[in-house]
Design a protein around this motif. Structure first.
Motif, PDB file in Angstrom:
ATOM      1  N   TRP A 194       0.841  -1.200   0.000  1.00 43.03           N
ATOM      2  CA  TRP A 194       0.000   0.000   0.000  1.00 43.03           C
ATOM      3  C   TRP A 194       0.878   1.253   0.000  1.00 43.03           C
ATOM      4  N   PHE A 195       1.889   1.227   0.856  1.00 38.06           N
ATOM      5  CA  PHE A 195       2.699   2.433   1.042  1.00 38.06           C
ATOM      6  C   PHE A 195       3.413   2.875  -0.226  1.00 38.06           C
ATOM      7  N   VAL A 196       4.082   1.942  -0.903  1.00 37.28           N
ATOM      8  CA  VAL A 196       4.908   2.385  -2.034  1.00 37.28           C
ATOM      9  C   VAL A 196       4.073   2.840  -3.230  1.00 37.28           C
ATOM     10  N   PHE A 197       2.817   2.343  -3.332  1.00 39.13           N
ATOM     11  CA  PHE A 197       2.002   2.770  -4.467  1.00 39.13           C
ATOM     12  C   PHE A 197       1.055   3.921  -4.126  1.00 39.13           C
ATOM     13  N   ARG A 198       0.661   4.040  -2.852  1.00 37.90           N
ATOM     14  CA  ARG A 198      -0.289   5.101  -2.489  1.00 37.90           C
ATOM     15  C   ARG A 198       0.294   6.046  -1.430  1.00 37.90           C
ATOM     16  N   GLY A 199       0.604   5.499  -0.273  1.00 38.41           N
ATOM     17  CA  GLY A 199       0.993   6.316   0.880  1.00 38.41           C
ATOM     18  C   GLY A 199       2.131   7.275   0.595  1.00 38.41           C
ATOM     19  N   VAL A 200       3.100   6.792  -0.134  1.00 36.49           N
ATOM     20  CA  VAL A 200       4.310   7.564  -0.357  1.00 36.49           C
ATOM     21  C   VAL A 200       4.029   8.885  -1.083  1.00 36.49           C
ATOM     22  N   GLU A 201       2.961   8.925  -1.866  1.00 35.81           N
ATOM     23  CA  GLU A 201       2.636  10.127  -2.638  1.00 35.81           C
ATOM     24  C   GLU A 201       2.376  11.314  -1.704  1.00 35.81           C
ATOM     25  N   ARG A 202       1.738  11.014  -0.575  1.00 40.40           N
ATOM     26  CA  ARG A 202       1.438  12.091   0.365  1.00 40.40           C
ATOM     27  C   ARG A 202       2.646  12.372   1.262  1.00 40.40           C
ATOM     28  N   PHE A 203       3.493  11.382   1.349  1.00 36.89           N
ATOM     29  CA  PHE A 203       4.585  11.374   2.312  1.00 36.89           C
ATOM     30  C   PHE A 203       5.756  12.231   1.849  1.00 36.89           C
ATOM     31  N   ASP A 204       6.063  12.142   0.570  1.00 36.06           N
ATOM     32  CA  ASP A 204       7.229  12.837   0.034  1.00 36.06           C
ATOM     33  C   ASP A 204       6.894  13.316  -1.373  1.00 36.06           C
ATOM     34  N   PRO A 205       6.725  14.625  -1.550  1.00 36.26           N
ATOM     35  CA  PRO A 205       6.307  15.156  -2.849  1.00 36.26           C
ATOM     36  C   PRO A 205       7.226  14.730  -3.997  1.00 36.26           C
ATOM     37  N   VAL A 206       8.507  14.509  -3.681  1.00 36.68           N
ATOM     38  CA  VAL A 206       9.441  14.132  -4.750  1.00 36.68           C
ATOM     39  C   VAL A 206       9.064  12.758  -5.328  1.00 36.68           C
ATOM     40  N   ALA A 207       8.365  11.940  -4.534  1.00 34.65           N
ATOM     41  CA  ALA A 207       8.031  10.582  -4.977  1.00 34.65           C
ATOM     42  C   ALA A 207       6.814  10.564  -5.893  1.00 34.65           C
ATOM     43  N   GLN A 208       6.108  11.693  -5.997  1.00 33.84           N
ATOM     44  CA  GLN A 208       4.883  11.706  -6.806  1.00 33.84           C
ATOM     45  C   GLN A 208       5.176  11.348  -8.253  1.00 33.84           C
ATOM     46  N   GLY A 209       4.430  10.362  -8.743  1.00 33.02           N
ATOM     47  CA  GLY A 209       4.603   9.949 -10.128  1.00 33.02           C
ATOM     48  C   GLY A 209       5.924   9.238 -10.390  1.00 33.02           C
ATOM     49  N   GLY A 210       6.593   8.760  -9.348  1.00 35.91           N
ATOM     50  CA  GLY A 210       7.858   8.041  -9.512  1.00 35.91           C
ATOM     51  C   GLY A 210       7.642   6.724 -10.242  1.00 35.91           C
ATOM     52  N   PRO A 211       8.665   6.233 -10.948  1.00 33.46           N
ATOM     53  CA  PRO A 211       8.498   4.996 -11.717  1.00 33.46           C
ATOM     54  C   PRO A 211       8.323   3.767 -10.812  1.00 33.46           C
ATOM     55  N   VAL A 212       7.767   2.707 -11.404  1.00 33.64           N
ATOM     56  CA  VAL A 212       7.514   1.474 -10.646  1.00 33.64           C
ATOM     57  C   VAL A 212       8.816   0.897 -10.094  1.00 33.64           C
ATOM     58  N   SER A 213       9.911   1.019 -10.878  1.00 37.27           N
ATOM     59  CA  SER A 213      11.180   0.458 -10.415  1.00 37.27           C
ATOM     60  C   SER A 213      11.604   1.113  -9.097  1.00 37.27           C
ATOM     61  N   PHE A 214      11.388   2.421  -8.989  1.00 39.75           N
ATOM     62  CA  PHE A 214      11.709   3.111  -7.738  1.00 39.75           C
ATOM     63  C   PHE A 214      10.837   2.587  -6.605  1.00 39.75           C
ATOM     64  N   ARG A 215       9.552   2.395  -6.906  1.00 34.74           N
ATOM     65  CA  ARG A 215       8.631   1.932  -5.872  1.00 34.74           C
ATOM     66  C   ARG A 215       9.019   0.534  -5.375  1.00 34.74           C
ATOM     67  N   LEU A 216       9.410  -0.331  -6.297  1.00 33.13           N
ATOM     68  CA  LEU A 216       9.796  -1.685  -5.888  1.00 33.13           C
ATOM     69  C   LEU A 216      11.086  -1.653  -5.067  1.00 33.13           C
ATOM     70  N   LEU A 217      11.953  -0.710  -5.408  1.00 34.92           N
ATOM     71  CA  LEU A 217      13.233  -0.637  -4.711  1.00 34.92           C
ATOM     72  C   LEU A 217      13.061  -0.209  -3.252  1.00 34.92           C
ATOM     73  N   ILE A 218      12.053   0.619  -2.976  1.00 31.85           N
ATOM     74  CA  ILE A 218      11.881   1.021  -1.576  1.00 31.85           C
ATOM     75  C   ILE A 218      10.932   0.075  -0.835  1.00 31.85           C
ATOM     76  N   LEU A 219      10.430  -0.957  -1.541  1.00 31.73           N
ATOM     77  CA  LEU A 219       9.498  -1.880  -0.894  1.00 31.73           C
ATOM     78  C   LEU A 219      10.114  -2.655   0.280  1.00 31.73           C
ATOM     79  N   PRO A 220      11.290  -3.270   0.102  1.00 33.11           N
ATOM     80  CA  PRO A 220      11.850  -4.023   1.244  1.00 33.11           C
ATOM     81  C   PRO A 220      12.070  -3.152   2.480  1.00 33.11           C
ATOM     82  N   GLY A 221      12.574  -1.944   2.262  1.00 36.49           N
ATOM     83  CA  GLY A 221      12.807  -1.042   3.386  1.00 36.49           C
ATOM     84  C   GLY A 221      11.497  -0.652   4.058  1.00 36.49           C
ATOM     85  N   SER A 222      10.449  -0.434   3.240  1.00 34.38           N
ATOM     86  CA  SER A 222       9.150  -0.070   3.808  1.00 34.38           C
ATOM     87  C   SER A 222       8.585  -1.228   4.630  1.00 34.38           C
ATOM     88  N   ALA A 223       8.824  -2.451   4.168  1.00 35.86           N
ATOM     89  CA  ALA A 223       8.331  -3.612   4.904  1.00 35.86           C
ATOM     90  C   ALA A 223       9.087  -3.765   6.221  1.00 35.86           C
TER      91      ALA A 223
END
Ligand code: HEM
Ligand code: FES
Lengths: 72, 357
Positions: free
Chosen positions: A24-53
């Motif tokens: 949930w966080f890497v695809f939705r939550g992060v958008e509100r969390f850090d403006p720089v992440a808005q519209g970031g590519p999927v590869s970036f989202r997957l890369l921060i997934l382990p850390g978010s978990a």
């Protein structure tokens, strides 16, 4: 040795909750969390997934706090 | 400097670095396996899976040792800075190699019993009250967990959102991981008969790492006491002469024994900014001015020297300091201005103006 089993069960539950939160966080939550992440590519989202978990309680607290501060 | 995150910010330099890195890992493991398979045959032969476990573990600990040496080595000599530049990729690769070792160990040694393999790692040897017989594998698991958290939080996203202080603290855990691994390997040796050469290598490397850290620590401490600014009435601090600084370069000065600032000399005069890069605390005073911007020597973040702001569209900001020049002496107000505050550069009187006046 039930001590070991209990600890491992606890760690596993933490990890499973973490993965669910992270998806949930890497695809939705992060958008509100850090403006720089808005519209970031999927590869970036997957890369921060382990850390978010791994750090999910911290991120969850921050998300809840942000929600409280800006009542939509 | 990011306006939008990408998975990996590759450039030519980093591609070459990563290519060499991967080639090094593959070569290390291949040579280890080939030597292992040909050297010991018949009854002395090690199973290929066991060899793979040993090859990856040796590779990982070698990489970790190099990683720990890069920091102090780059401080001793700029020749090592190219290694520092992309140390994060080195770290993540090391974690992946260590992960293979850990995963193979768990499944190979514990995967065929009735006990859950992970539980078995912790319980198959339960001599937690013994010193030399202490179970060494759980130490490896703990170390791997630390390395995982570090690798998982290595993206700039984490640096920014965990704040640089928390991030830095988290990444200092690498020393805990190293200590755990040294114990993991040492106990492993004590409980198995392994060549003394391996033990000597491990001990020797640890001594080199500790010595390097001590040497750089003492040097920095000496340099800090030498470069300490001198009080100059009304709270201003004399940080040296304009003639000490080369054009477009800086002098690093320590204010009140703790804060480091970079005092830059440039076309418009003298400006003082924090020495700490907003990216990963790189030493800005060891960089120089490129295209009108102070450029960090570590990863190239840039700042306008008169206001500490990254040029648009970037948004990084660092604190600035008020400066004036009296004669040829540079005076700095030790109270930092909020990050990004505009400060007019102090102009340098021309060398001959003193004679003419
Ligand atoms: C899940 C975590 C880990 C487990 C279960 C584990 C297990 C083992 C085992 C069973 C051995 C003995 C191998 C043999 O029979 O020769 C060993 C050795 C070793 N381990 Fe680990 N380990 C783990 C993590 C790590 C990590 C993170 C490192 C660090 C880079 C590491 C470095 C080494 C080294 C250098 C040796 C000695 C060389 C060898 O015999 O392979 N281990 N480990
Ligand atoms: S520390 Fe990375 S650019 Fe300065």
């Amino acid at each position: 040795m039930p001590v070991a089993e209990t600890i491992i069960l606890a760690v596993a539950s933490y990890a499973i909750l973490g993965v669910v939160f992270a998806i949930w966080f890497v695809f939705r939550g992060v958008e509100r969390f850090d403006p720089v992440a808005q519209g970031g590519p999927v590869s970036f989202r997957l890369l921060i997934l382990p850390g978010s978990a791994a750090l999910w309680p911290l991120l969850l607290i921050r998300c809840l706090r942000a929600l409280k501060e800006s009542p939509a | 400097m990011s306006i939008q995150y990408r998975a990996v910010q590759w450039n030519r330099h980093k591609r070459i670095y990563d290519l060499l890195l991967v080639a090094g890992v593959v070569l290390f493991i291949a040579v280890f396996m080939i030597v292992g398979l040909t050297r010991w045959q018949g009854t002395a032969a090690a199973h290929p899976v066991t060899l793979l476990m040993r090859a990856t573990s040796s590779c990982a600990i070698t990489m970790l040792s190099i990683i720990l040496m890069i920091g102090p080595a780059a401080r001793l000599s700029p020749r090592f800075s190219p290694l520092l530049y992309n140390r994060r990729h080195f770290g993540v690769t090391m974690f992946l190699v260590a992960l293979i070792h850990g995963a193979v160990a768990v499944f190979w040694y514990h995967g065929f019993g009735i006990v859950n393999p992970i539980v078995s790692v912790f319980t198959s040897n339960a001599r937690y009250d013994s010193l030399s017989g202490f179970p060494f594998q759980p130490l490896g698991v703990l170390a791997l967990a630390i390395l995982f958290v570090m690798a998982a939080t290595s993206h700039d996203f984490w640096l920014k959102n965990l704040t640089p202080t928390v991030w830095k603290t988290l990444h200092m855990l690498v020393y805990v991981a190293y200590a755990l691994i040294v114990m993991h390997v040492t106990l492993g040796f004590l409980q198995d008969d392994v060549s003394w050469v391996y033990g000597a290598l491990l001990g020797g490397t640890a001594v080199v790492i500790i010595t390097l850290h001590l040497v750089t620590g003492v040097r920095e401490w000496r340099r800090d006491s030498r470069d300490e600014g001198q009080a100059f009435g009304e709270g201003w601090i004399d940080v040296g002469s304009v003639d000490d600084i080369e054009l477009n370069h800086a002098k690093v000065v320590v204010l009140r024994g703790c804060e480091r600032i970079a005092v830059y000399r440039h076309a418009d005069g003298i400006s003082a900014i924090s020495n700490v890069c907003a990216h990963q605390n790189g030493p800005l005073g060891e960089g120089r001015i490129v295209d009108g911007c102070v450029t960090c020597p570590w990863h190239g973040y840039q700042y306008l020297v008169h206001n500490g702001q990254s040029p648009p569209p970037y948004t990084e900001k660092i604190p600035t300091y008020d400066v004036r020049v009296e004669g040829r002496r540079i005076l700095v107000n030790p109270e930092a201005n909020p990050p990004g505050t505009e400060v007019t550069p102090a102009s340098i009187p021309s060398e001959t103006s003193g004679d003419r006046a």
